[in-house]
Write an enzyme that holds these catalytic residues in place. Sequence first.
Site, PDB file in Angstrom:
ATOM      1  CG  HIS A  12      -1.996  -1.553   1.288  1.00  0.00           C
ATOM      2  ND1 HIS A  12      -2.657  -1.232   0.247  1.00  0.00           N
ATOM      3  CD2 HIS A  12      -1.359  -2.452   2.502  1.00  0.00           C
ATOM      4  CE1 HIS A  12      -3.419  -2.382   0.858  1.00  0.00           C
ATOM      5  NE2 HIS A  12      -2.323  -2.973   2.118  1.00  0.00           N
ATOM      6  CB  SER A  43      -3.305  -8.830   3.814  1.00  0.00           C
ATOM      7  OG  SER A  43      -2.321  -9.557   3.518  1.00  0.00           O
ATOM      8  CB  CYS A  44      -6.956  -5.153   4.625  1.00  0.00           C
ATOM      9  SG  CYS A  44      -7.027  -4.217   2.934  1.00  0.00           S
ATOM     10  NE  ARG A 306      -3.696   3.847  -0.904  1.00  0.00           N
ATOM     11  CZ  ARG A 306      -3.819   4.174  -2.342  1.00  0.00           C
ATOM     12  NH1 ARG A 306      -4.409   2.344  -2.755  1.00  0.00           N
ATOM     13  NH2 ARG A 306      -3.285   3.991  -3.812  1.00  0.00           N
TER      14      ARG A 306
END
Length: 455
Positions: A12, A43-44, A306
């Site tokens: 990310h 993965s989220c 981010r």
Amino acid sequence: MKMKVVVVGASHGGHEAAHEALTRYPDAQVTVYEAGDFVSFMSCGMELFLEDKVTARDDVRNFKPADLEKFGGKVLTQHEVTGIDTDAKKVTVKNWATGEVLEDSYDKLILSSGVTPATIPVPGADLDNVYLMRGRDWATKIYDKLHDDAVSSVVVVGTGYIGIEAAEVFAKAGKKVTVIDLIDRPLGNYLDAELAEKVRVELEKNGVNLHLGHTVAAFEGDGKLAKVKDDAGQVFDADLAIVAAGVKPNTKYLQGTIDLDQRGWIKTDPYLRTSAKDVYAIGDAILPLFAPAGQPAPIALASTARREARYVIETMTMDKPARSFAGVNGSSALPVFDYNLATTGVNANNAAKMNLEIASSLYEATIRPEFVNEGNPEISVKLIFNPKTHAILGGQVLSKADVTAHANTIALAIKGKMTLEDLAEADFFFQPGYDRQWSVLNLAAQTALGQIPSV
């Protein structure tokens, strides 16, 4: 001469940093080095991946290399940065596809190498069918076990988001699931006791056995997992174990070059600069400012990475940035069977760890007026605040309706340094098909102030 930007890690933060650099500085030469062979699994989105709720397996990713290459960037997979010469401003890179070792120079270096899942240092941890739950490779292996009729009993180690996701997925697949953790309540790092109790009931109602207040002492089996033993000697059958017991920073390659703390987290200043000139760090391997507490804390979230990346690219060409990184609230959300929950900011658990003086209040009611007799579920709103100033520091929401957006409103209240008094009178819309004349957040704040809300 073009500015050379090297980014270590393509998840990310790495993606955001590269994209921002390419679009803010069109003449920049940007290279992303990624040790893995896939860019970049989200993965989220693991639970959606496992439940076949995605368009395709390889779509569960943050971006494709072509997304950066169309702006002139380079994304090199199976290229692991193994060392940094901060004086010469060079990185050493191992190409795992060919075995070649190469060097590359940089003007600006951004470290986004992230974390790796923590293993448990107990006997049997290396047995077959003891799995971790992070990244595409593990997701693919877990998916196969989810659909394997030979797997009937699953032990999950950890009651955080990842562990609870794993428990839910396997329980829905008809497996016998036991969750083991030293913490005495599910999601105890995110939810205070009152809301965690509702989650406990929901998990047990759906067949998940919660074995809390215990640790794993050993994984047992003859080359292949068969049982899991806890610290009290109790033994559980297990065809599969999923270890979701936290993470550790992936920073071994930086030792002796970049200042790390005693646990391996990269040290940064308020501008996300490391101890080396022109080297910045973002993502899960740093301790960003946890804004409501005014202290650094580990906050491993895609949204955090981010925001850090955007800030670094905005300020990295400035000798003295006009503002430091504003910090984050650690906002997150999760479905647990029929419940939807979201949290932001300070809670009882992290307040205790940070020695914060807090007060809290719980508001519970139906979402809409009581005369609405269809589609009117209950909601719980927990507010955390400074007992002296009434500044809002955190909040948690839980309901069988999707009320998770309320956590975003609380996050804005924290960002805007709002007090309970501000939130108690904040102007929200009213329509009885959606809410009450006073929003549930108005009512939660009024309750926290000791007032009797007029619902």
